[in-house]
Write a protein that holds these residues in place. Sequence first.
Motif, PDB file in Angstrom:
ATOM      1  N   TRP A  92       0.841  -1.208   0.000  1.00 25.21           N
ATOM      2  CA  TRP A  92       0.000   0.000   0.000  1.00 25.21           C
ATOM      3  C   TRP A  92       0.876   1.258   0.000  1.00 25.21           C
ATOM      4  CZ3 TRP A  92      -4.292   2.086  -1.269  1.00 25.21           C
ATOM      5  CH2 TRP A  92      -4.908   3.119  -0.560  1.00 25.21           C
ATOM      6  N   ILE A  93       1.878   1.293   0.864  1.00 26.05           N
ATOM      7  CA  ILE A  93       2.775   2.450   0.938  1.00 26.05           C
ATOM      8  C   ILE A  93       3.532   2.614  -0.374  1.00 26.05           C
ATOM      9  CG2 ILE A  93       4.807   3.407   2.087  1.00 26.05           C
ATOM     10  CD1 ILE A  93       3.914   1.864   4.616  1.00 26.05           C
ATOM     11  N   CYS A  94       4.084   1.520  -0.870  1.00 25.38           N
ATOM     12  CA  CYS A  94       4.906   1.571  -2.080  1.00 25.38           C
ATOM     13  C   CYS A  94       4.084   1.961  -3.305  1.00 25.38           C
ATOM     14  CB  CYS A  94       5.576   0.217  -2.297  1.00 25.38           C
ATOM     15  SG  CYS A  94       6.892   0.236  -3.532  1.00 25.38           S
ATOM     16  N   SER A  95       2.899   1.393  -3.438  1.00 27.73           N
ATOM     17  CA  SER A  95       2.076   1.710  -4.611  1.00 27.73           C
ATOM     18  C   SER A  95       1.640   3.167  -4.599  1.00 27.73           C
ATOM     19  CB  SER A  95       0.862   0.779  -4.676  1.00 27.73           C
ATOM     20  OG  SER A  95       0.037   0.923  -3.530  1.00 27.73           O
ATOM     21  N   LEU A  96       1.335   3.712  -3.417  1.00 25.02           N
ATOM     22  CA  LEU A  96       0.985   5.130  -3.339  1.00 25.02           C
ATOM     23  C   LEU A  96       2.180   6.004  -3.699  1.00 25.02           C
ATOM     24  CD1 LEU A  96      -1.225   5.215  -0.107  1.00 25.02           C
ATOM     25  CD2 LEU A  96      -1.991   5.576  -2.466  1.00 25.02           C
ATOM     26  N   ALA A  97       3.365   5.629  -3.221  1.00 26.94           N
ATOM     27  CA  ALA A  97       4.566   6.396  -3.561  1.00 26.94           C
ATOM     28  C   ALA A  97       4.815   6.372  -5.064  1.00 26.94           C
ATOM     29  CB  ALA A  97       5.774   5.844  -2.807  1.00 26.94           C
ATOM     30  N   LEU A  98       4.564   5.220  -5.695  1.00 27.27           N
ATOM     31  CA  LEU A  98       4.838   5.075  -7.124  1.00 27.27           C
ATOM     32  C   LEU A  98       3.810   5.764  -8.005  1.00 27.27           C
ATOM     33  CD1 LEU A  98       6.127   1.403  -7.251  1.00 27.27           C
ATOM     34  CD2 LEU A  98       7.447   3.494  -7.616  1.00 27.27           C
ATOM     35  N   VAL A  99       2.756   6.301  -7.415  1.00 27.00           N
ATOM     36  CA  VAL A  99       1.849   7.155  -8.189  1.00 27.00           C
ATOM     37  C   VAL A  99       2.629   8.347  -8.743  1.00 27.00           C
ATOM     38  CG1 VAL A  99      -0.146   8.710  -8.044  1.00 27.00           C
ATOM     39  CG2 VAL A  99      -0.246   6.438  -7.000  1.00 27.00           C
ATOM     40  N   ASP A 100       3.654   8.786  -7.994  1.00 26.66           N
ATOM     41  CA  ASP A 100       4.516   9.876  -8.451  1.00 26.66           C
ATOM     42  C   ASP A 100       5.697   9.375  -9.266  1.00 26.66           C
ATOM     43  OD1 ASP A 100       2.969  11.819  -7.226  1.00 26.66           O
ATOM     44  OD2 ASP A 100       4.057  11.693  -5.343  1.00 26.66           O
ATOM     45  N   GLY A 101       5.757   8.078  -9.536  1.00 27.89           N
ATOM     46  CA  GLY A 101       6.873   7.516 -10.283  1.00 27.89           C
ATOM     47  C   GLY A 101       8.037   7.157  -9.372  1.00 27.89           C
ATOM     48  N   TRP A 102       8.946   6.323  -9.880  1.00 29.00           N
ATOM     49  CA  TRP A 102      10.072   5.856  -9.065  1.00 29.00           C
ATOM     50  C   TRP A 102      10.975   7.005  -8.621  1.00 29.00           C
ATOM     51  CZ3 TRP A 102      12.203   2.278  -6.163  1.00 29.00           C
ATOM     52  CH2 TRP A 102      13.572   2.308  -5.943  1.00 29.00           C
ATOM     53  N   GLN A 103      11.318   7.891  -9.532  1.00 32.91           N
ATOM     54  CA  GLN A 103      12.254   8.954  -9.179  1.00 32.91           C
ATOM     55  C   GLN A 103      11.665   9.936  -8.180  1.00 32.91           C
ATOM     56  OE1 GLN A 103      15.494   9.434  -9.832  1.00 32.91           O
ATOM     57  NE2 GLN A 103      15.529   7.441 -10.852  1.00 32.91           N
ATOM     58  N   ARG A 104      10.533  10.548  -8.518  1.00 33.24           N
ATOM     59  CA  ARG A 104       9.962  11.543  -7.620  1.00 33.24           C
ATOM     60  C   ARG A 104       9.332  10.906  -6.388  1.00 33.24           C
ATOM     61  NH1 ARG A 104       5.853  14.504  -5.752  1.00 33.24           N
ATOM     62  NH2 ARG A 104       6.181  16.751  -5.573  1.00 33.24           N
ATOM     63  N   GLY A 105       8.760   9.719  -6.564  1.00 36.36           N
ATOM     64  CA  GLY A 105       8.036   9.097  -5.462  1.00 36.36           C
ATOM     65  C   GLY A 105       8.914   8.415  -4.440  1.00 36.36           C
ATOM     66  N   ILE A 106      10.067   7.905  -4.864  1.00 37.83           N
ATOM     67  CA  ILE A 106      10.919   7.139  -3.941  1.00 37.83           C
ATOM     68  C   ILE A 106      12.379   7.595  -3.992  1.00 37.83           C
ATOM     69  CG2 ILE A 106      11.828   4.847  -3.404  1.00 37.83           C
ATOM     70  CD1 ILE A 106       9.157   3.662  -4.232  1.00 37.83           C
ATOM     71  N   ALA A 107      13.003   7.517  -5.167  1.00 36.99           N
ATOM     72  CA  ALA A 107      14.462   7.668  -5.250  1.00 36.99           C
ATOM     73  C   ALA A 107      14.958   9.051  -4.877  1.00 36.99           C
ATOM     74  CB  ALA A 107      14.932   7.304  -6.661  1.00 36.99           C
ATOM     75  N   ARG A 108      14.178  10.109  -5.175  1.00 35.20           N
ATOM     76  CA  ARG A 108      14.669  11.467  -4.907  1.00 35.20           C
ATOM     77  C   ARG A 108      14.172  12.051  -3.588  1.00 35.20           C
ATOM     78  NH1 ARG A 108      13.652  12.990 -10.530  1.00 35.20           N
ATOM     79  NH2 ARG A 108      11.942  14.313  -9.821  1.00 35.20           N
ATOM     80  N   ARG A 109      13.272  11.371  -2.907  1.00 37.46           N
ATOM     81  CA  ARG A 109      12.652  11.944  -1.708  1.00 37.46           C
ATOM     82  C   ARG A 109      13.671  12.324  -0.637  1.00 37.46           C
ATOM     83  NH1 ARG A 109       7.192  13.557  -1.390  1.00 37.46           N
ATOM     84  NH2 ARG A 109       5.949  12.192  -2.720  1.00 37.46           N
ATOM     85  N   LEU A 110      14.651  11.463  -0.416  1.00 32.85           N
ATOM     86  CA  LEU A 110      15.605  11.677   0.666  1.00 32.85           C
ATOM     87  C   LEU A 110      16.930  12.255   0.170  1.00 32.85           C
ATOM     88  CD1 LEU A 110      14.834   8.419   2.630  1.00 32.85           C
ATOM     89  CD2 LEU A 110      14.290  10.741   3.348  1.00 32.85           C
ATOM     90  N   THR A 111      16.902  12.824  -1.043  1.00 27.48           N
ATOM     91  CA  THR A 111      18.127  13.410  -1.596  1.00 27.48           C
ATOM     92  C   THR A 111      18.006  14.911  -1.811  1.00 27.48           C
ATOM     93  OG1 THR A 111      17.459  13.018  -3.895  1.00 27.48           O
ATOM     94  CG2 THR A 111      18.658  11.249  -2.793  1.00 27.48           C
ATOM     95  N   THR A 112      16.890  15.523  -1.450  1.00 26.49           N
ATOM     96  CA  THR A 112      16.714  16.957  -1.646  1.00 26.49           C
ATOM     97  C   THR A 112      17.631  17.741  -0.711  1.00 26.49           C
ATOM     98  OG1 THR A 112      14.967  17.220   0.013  1.00 26.49           O
ATOM     99  CG2 THR A 112      14.288  16.509  -2.196  1.00 26.49           C
ATOM    100  N   ARG A 113      17.677  19.039  -0.892  1.00 27.24           N
ATOM    101  CA  ARG A 113      18.614  19.862  -0.110  1.00 27.24           C
ATOM    102  C   ARG A 113      18.284  19.897   1.372  1.00 27.24           C
ATOM    103  NH1 ARG A 113      16.918  25.467   0.312  1.00 27.24           N
ATOM    104  NH2 ARG A 113      14.831  25.790  -0.575  1.00 27.24           N
ATOM    105  N   TYR A 114      17.084  19.427   1.759  1.00 20.02           N
ATOM    106  CA  TYR A 114      16.710  19.414   3.177  1.00 20.02           C
ATOM    107  C   TYR A 114      17.087  18.106   3.871  1.00 20.02           C
ATOM    108  CZ  TYR A 114      13.664  23.156   1.459  1.00 20.02           C
ATOM    109  OH  TYR A 114      13.182  24.286   0.858  1.00 20.02           O
ATOM    110  N   GLU A 115      17.502  17.115   3.110  1.00 11.15           N
ATOM    111  CA  GLU A 115      17.497  15.738   3.613  1.00 11.15           C
ATOM    112  C   GLU A 115      18.874  15.197   4.022  1.00 11.15           C
ATOM    113  OE1 GLU A 115      15.175  13.867   4.464  1.00 11.15           O
ATOM    114  OE2 GLU A 115      13.336  14.553   3.492  1.00 11.15           O
TER     115      GLU A 115
END
Length: 443
Positions: A92-115
Amino acid sequence: MTRSLRRDLYAAGAAALLVAAAVLAGRRIQDTSHTLFVDWPPLLASWGPHLGPGTPAAVLVAIATVVHGPALAARLPWRALLPVAWGTGAAWICSLALVDGWQRGIARRLTTRYEYLQVIDRFHDIPAALRDFTRHILLDSPDNWPAHVAGHPPAATLTFVLLDRAGLRGGGWAGIWCIAVGATACVAVLVAVRALAGERLARRAAPFLVLAPAAVWMGTSADAYFAAVAAWAVALLALAVTGRSFWWAGASGLLFGLTCYLSYGLTLVALIAAAVLALGQGGIRERPALLVPLLAGLAVVPTAFTLAGFDWWEAYRLLVTRYHQGAGGIRPYGYWVWANLACAVIVTGLATAAGLRRTGAVLRGRHTEPRDGVRLAVLVCGALLALLLADLSGMSKAETERIWLPFAVWLLPACALLPRPRAWLTAQAVLALLLNHLLRTGW
């Protein structure tokens, strides 16, 4: 329609009105004074209807859980229910995250300038980084930490440093870690509810823990990982006091210590622990020595970090200053002190609002729920009190849809008190799907 069901609907309706008021008032404040620093108040999100690769999977998981979840939760052997709950929750968590696609939904979430992943290279010498950690918290300090690094004790950042050292580098692995570990929070809560309030209520709560709207923010936020660690600390404490186990007590203390070094605000998890100790006071009276391994375990992580040169109290003092140097010092307390509660409604869903109404009725003796229901109500109220104190502190103005995940997961078991679970589960699923497809959430 029974009187009790009508009151449930009134509670859900009142919660929906609170959200509507927070949206309308927040929109006006943001348009006129620009002091909220969120694009779609009360959430840190922006309007952006969209579909994505995770959409079909999210819809299928929602339908399957609504249709089959209550029956499976009632019928599966307990040892099978726990991994099924974890797997479904992770899906459920993963499928909701992947609504935004792999990059925006998962891979880039913890790489932004705040993270956290922004500072991995600054921890090549971990002891030195810990000794100097407090020197980089304030905004005007040299090489100040990014917001989330500065806003948490170093165990949060060290987690991702150690993942990197283990070869699990980059935002993808960090995101998978948060999803996989964060999904275990559901299992921990089920274990605690079963130990303290009986298996019947734990089984009734399971589908609601799996299909929580909170999943929108658990993928992939480090707060999902924090929520899981805190939840297991509480669950192991419940097992310790009900099973009179020294080993569980020591492990619980160890995780409580780690929890406090993952997030300053999670010291309030002590209120949930206090509810567990109150419910398990019989076990403690029979075996008071349980407190010895609990306290010994609790001392391990603080002692290790202190010896390494990190001063928790000094860091928290500096964090308060940094908080007021940034948006936290501008965001109006008068709005957020109640709009945060609207965020809590969004994260936990209207079913939880109705469940909390029943929780109050149980405690007032106006509900026919057996004694186990009272014990569940006490546990839920411990989490509710922790959330309210976090709100009143003024250190949680905005972004509480993410920050309060460790408290929110303990409100969801209140849904076990509700009749007609499929109808309420449908409402939960629809809310999560709408949020994830109409808004672009961030932190």
